[in-house]
Design a protein around this motif. Structure first.
Motif, PDB file in Angstrom:
ATOM      1  N   THR A 167       0.829  -1.200   0.000  1.00 22.68           N
ATOM      2  CA  THR A 167       0.000   0.000   0.000  1.00 22.68           C
ATOM      3  C   THR A 167       0.865   1.252   0.000  1.00 22.68           C
ATOM      4  N   PHE A 168       0.479   2.207  -0.852  1.00 18.26           N
ATOM      5  CA  PHE A 168       1.176   3.481  -0.971  1.00 18.26           C
ATOM      6  C   PHE A 168       0.208   4.621  -0.644  1.00 18.26           C
ATOM      7  N   ARG A 169       0.743   5.699  -0.117  1.00 12.17           N
ATOM      8  CA  ARG A 169      -0.016   6.952   0.009  1.00 12.17           C
ATOM      9  C   ARG A 169       0.451   7.906  -1.072  1.00 12.17           C
ATOM     10  N   ALA A 170      -0.492   8.506  -1.780  1.00 14.68           N
ATOM     11  CA  ALA A 170      -0.139   9.469  -2.825  1.00 14.68           C
ATOM     12  C   ALA A 170       0.268  10.787  -2.191  1.00 14.68           C
ATOM     13  N   GLU A 171       1.401  11.329  -2.625  1.00  7.89           N
ATOM     14  CA  GLU A 171       1.881  12.614  -2.122  1.00  7.89           C
ATOM     15  C   GLU A 171       1.537  13.755  -3.065  1.00  7.89           C
ATOM     16  N   MET A 172       0.926  13.443  -4.193  1.00  7.17           N
ATOM     17  CA  MET A 172       0.399  14.424  -5.134  1.00  7.17           C
ATOM     18  C   MET A 172      -0.723  13.749  -5.905  1.00  7.17           C
ATOM     19  N   ASP A 173      -1.563  14.518  -6.563  1.00 10.10           N
ATOM     20  CA  ASP A 173      -2.564  13.926  -7.447  1.00 10.10           C
ATOM     21  C   ASP A 173      -1.825  13.184  -8.562  1.00 10.10           C
ATOM     22  N   CYS A 174      -2.174  11.936  -8.764  1.00  6.48           N
ATOM     23  CA  CYS A 174      -1.410  11.170  -9.743  1.00  6.48           C
ATOM     24  C   CYS A 174      -2.268  10.155 -10.483  1.00  6.48           C
ATOM     25  N   VAL A 175      -1.707   9.699 -11.585  1.00  5.30           N
ATOM     26  CA  VAL A 175      -2.246   8.577 -12.344  1.00  5.30           C
ATOM     27  C   VAL A 175      -1.341   7.387 -12.051  1.00  5.30           C
ATOM     28  N   VAL A 176      -1.923   6.333 -11.513  1.00  2.00           N
ATOM     29  CA  VAL A 176      -1.168   5.120 -11.218  1.00  2.00           C
ATOM     30  C   VAL A 176      -1.620   4.031 -12.182  1.00  2.00           C
ATOM     31  N   VAL A 177      -0.663   3.446 -12.871  1.00  2.00           N
ATOM     32  CA  VAL A 177      -0.932   2.361 -13.811  1.00  2.00           C
ATOM     33  C   VAL A 177      -0.324   1.086 -13.250  1.00  2.00           C
ATOM     34  N   VAL A 178      -1.109   0.016 -13.236  1.00  2.00           N
ATOM     35  CA  VAL A 178      -0.633  -1.290 -12.770  1.00  2.00           C
ATOM     36  C   VAL A 178      -0.808  -2.298 -13.893  1.00  2.00           C
ATOM     37  N   SER A 179       0.277  -3.006 -14.214  1.00  2.00           N
ATOM     38  CA  SER A 179       0.245  -4.073 -15.207  1.00  2.00           C
ATOM     39  C   SER A 179       0.464  -5.403 -14.503  1.00  2.00           C
ATOM     40  N   ALA A 180      -0.464  -6.339 -14.696  1.00  2.00           N
ATOM     41  CA  ALA A 180      -0.269  -7.706 -14.203  1.00  2.00           C
ATOM     42  C   ALA A 180       0.699  -8.373 -15.175  1.00  2.00           C
ATOM     43  N   CYS A 181       1.962  -8.401 -14.811  1.00  2.00           N
ATOM     44  CA  CYS A 181       3.039  -8.714 -15.751  1.00  2.00           C
ATOM     45  C   CYS A 181       2.777 -10.005 -16.540  1.00  2.00           C
ATOM     46  N   PRO A 182       2.884  -9.934 -17.879  1.00  2.00           N
ATOM     47  CA  PRO A 182       2.619 -11.104 -18.722  1.00  2.00           C
ATOM     48  C   PRO A 182       3.785 -12.081 -18.838  1.00  2.00           C
ATOM     49  N   GLN A 183       4.878 -11.809 -18.117  1.00  2.00           N
ATOM     50  CA  GLN A 183       6.091 -12.613 -18.302  1.00  2.00           C
ATOM     51  C   GLN A 183       5.847 -14.094 -17.974  1.00  2.00           C
ATOM     52  N   ASP A 184       5.987 -14.946 -18.992  1.00  2.00           N
ATOM     53  CA  ASP A 184       5.820 -16.397 -18.802  1.00  2.00           C
ATOM     54  C   ASP A 184       6.989 -17.176 -19.388  1.00  2.00           C
ATOM     55  N   ILE A 185       8.079 -16.468 -19.700  1.00  2.00           N
ATOM     56  CA  ILE A 185       9.274 -17.128 -20.230  1.00  2.00           C
ATOM     57  C   ILE A 185      10.292 -17.312 -19.113  1.00  2.00           C
ATOM     58  N   THR A 186      10.618 -16.229 -18.401  1.00  2.00           N
ATOM     59  CA  THR A 186      11.413 -16.369 -17.180  1.00  2.00           C
ATOM     60  C   THR A 186      10.489 -16.850 -16.062  1.00  2.00           C
ATOM     61  N   GLY A 187      11.043 -17.141 -14.908  1.00  2.00           N
ATOM     62  CA  GLY A 187      10.255 -17.774 -13.846  1.00  2.00           C
ATOM     63  C   GLY A 187       9.584 -16.849 -12.867  1.00  2.00           C
ATOM     64  N   ILE A 188       9.571 -15.521 -13.125  1.00  2.00           N
ATOM     65  CA  ILE A 188       9.141 -14.596 -12.072  1.00  2.00           C
ATOM     66  C   ILE A 188       7.682 -14.778 -11.659  1.00  2.00           C
ATOM     67  N   ASN A 189       6.825 -15.213 -12.581  1.00  2.00           N
ATOM     68  CA  ASN A 189       5.411 -15.451 -12.264  1.00  2.00           C
ATOM     69  C   ASN A 189       5.089 -16.937 -12.163  1.00  2.00           C
ATOM     70  N   GLY A 190       6.121 -17.754 -12.028  1.00  2.00           N
ATOM     71  CA  GLY A 190       5.885 -19.189 -11.968  1.00  2.00           C
ATOM     72  C   GLY A 190       5.362 -19.756 -13.273  1.00  2.00           C
ATOM     73  N   GLY A 191       5.559 -19.019 -14.379  1.00  2.00           N
ATOM     74  CA  GLY A 191       5.147 -19.509 -15.685  1.00  2.00           C
ATOM     75  C   GLY A 191       3.689 -19.301 -16.021  1.00  2.00           C
ATOM     76  N   LEU A 192       2.890 -18.769 -15.083  1.00  2.00           N
ATOM     77  CA  LEU A 192       1.455 -18.620 -15.326  1.00  2.00           C
ATOM     78  C   LEU A 192       0.967 -17.297 -14.745  1.00  2.00           C
ATOM     79  N   PRO A 193       0.958 -16.212 -15.530  1.00  2.00           N
ATOM     80  CA  PRO A 193       0.478 -14.927 -15.029  1.00  2.00           C
ATOM     81  C   PRO A 193      -0.974 -15.001 -14.557  1.00  2.00           C
ATOM     82  N   THR A 194      -1.260 -14.273 -13.478  1.00  2.00           N
ATOM     83  CA  THR A 194      -2.611 -14.227 -12.910  1.00  2.00           C
ATOM     84  C   THR A 194      -2.985 -12.769 -12.648  1.00  2.00           C
ATOM     85  N   SER A 195      -4.140 -12.556 -12.062  1.00  2.00           N
ATOM     86  CA  SER A 195      -4.689 -11.207 -11.910  1.00  2.00           C
ATOM     87  C   SER A 195      -4.223 -10.520 -10.627  1.00  2.00           C
ATOM     88  N   LEU A 196      -4.306  -9.202 -10.655  1.00  2.00           N
ATOM     89  CA  LEU A 196      -4.078  -8.356  -9.489  1.00  2.00           C
ATOM     90  C   LEU A 196      -5.332  -7.517  -9.248  1.00  2.00           C
TER      91      LEU A 196
END
Length: 208
Positions: A167-196
């Motif tokens: 959790t973050f607190r915004a220190e100014m009015d901002c646009v926050v973009v979140v990408s549920a990373c699609p990486q399925d070649i390296t192991g960072i998502n265990g090979g199966l991206p899921t939702s956030l």
């Protein structure tokens, strides 16, 4: 959790990106819904998208690879944009690795189109500007890229569990973009991206 008027939840489907508007003083929480999923988080000044979170400026300000609870993230103009206020995950995050992009997947041997965090960011920001800015270094939440004694990096699966959040607190009015990373070649998502999920709320909002 039941969404109330005081708490707005946006689900980020696997391999996709979503944007939320966050007012100064509001909290923005990224939740790993199923566990083991990396999220690329980008934060832009709402009134000027050329100002954005900068990993290099943040590291210079806090003398750490990643802020701890109570510390701030800074923009490319050296102004605080977010403060890390809570982390219920094991606390493994990253600000060294660039957002995945088509060129990254090509270098990994992918033929043809592959979803990427860079493309997710551009597509999402198209709703706010006809000329999206460059893709900044993201805040890679739940991403586990340890640096060893030889300065080598390892690409390890995220260790976050279902329901873990940061959790973050915004220190100014901002646009926050979140990408549920699609990486399925390296192991960072265990090979199966899921939702956030992304929750935006004031302090008075009910807890999860």
């Amino acid at each position: 959790m039941t969404t109330s008027p005081a708490l707005q939840r946006t689900v980020v489907p696997a391999r996709e990106g979503r944007a939320v508007l966050v007012a100064s003083g509001q909290r923005v929480r990224v939740v790993d819904l199923e566990g083991g999923q990396v999220g690329d988080v980008f934060a832009f000044a709402r009134n000027d998208l050329s100002e954005h979170h900068s990993a290099s400026h943040t590291r210079a300000q806090i003398d750490r690879l990643f802020p701890k609870v109570g510390e701030q993230f800074f923009t490319n103009r050296r102004r605080p944009i977010l403060t890390l206020v809570e982390d219920t995950s094991p606390g493994r995050h990253d600000m060294l690795i660039a957002a995945c992009d088509p060129e990254r997947y090509a270098s990994l041997g992918v033929a043809g189109w592959h979803a990427s965090c860079a493309d997710n960011l551009r597509a999402t920001l198209a709703a706010f500007t006809a000329d999206p800015p460059v893709v900044p270094q993201p805040i890679n939440v739940f991403m586990r890229i340890p640096v060893d004694e030889h300065d080598d990096l390892s690409w390890l699966p995220a260790v976050s569990s279902a329901g873990d959040s940061i959790t973050f607190r915004a220190e100014m009015d901002c646009v926050v973009v979140v990408s549920a990373c699609p990486q399925d070649i390296t192991g960072i998502n265990g090979g199966l991206p899921t939702s956030l999920a992304v929750d935006v709320f004031w302090d008075s909002a009910p807890a999860r």
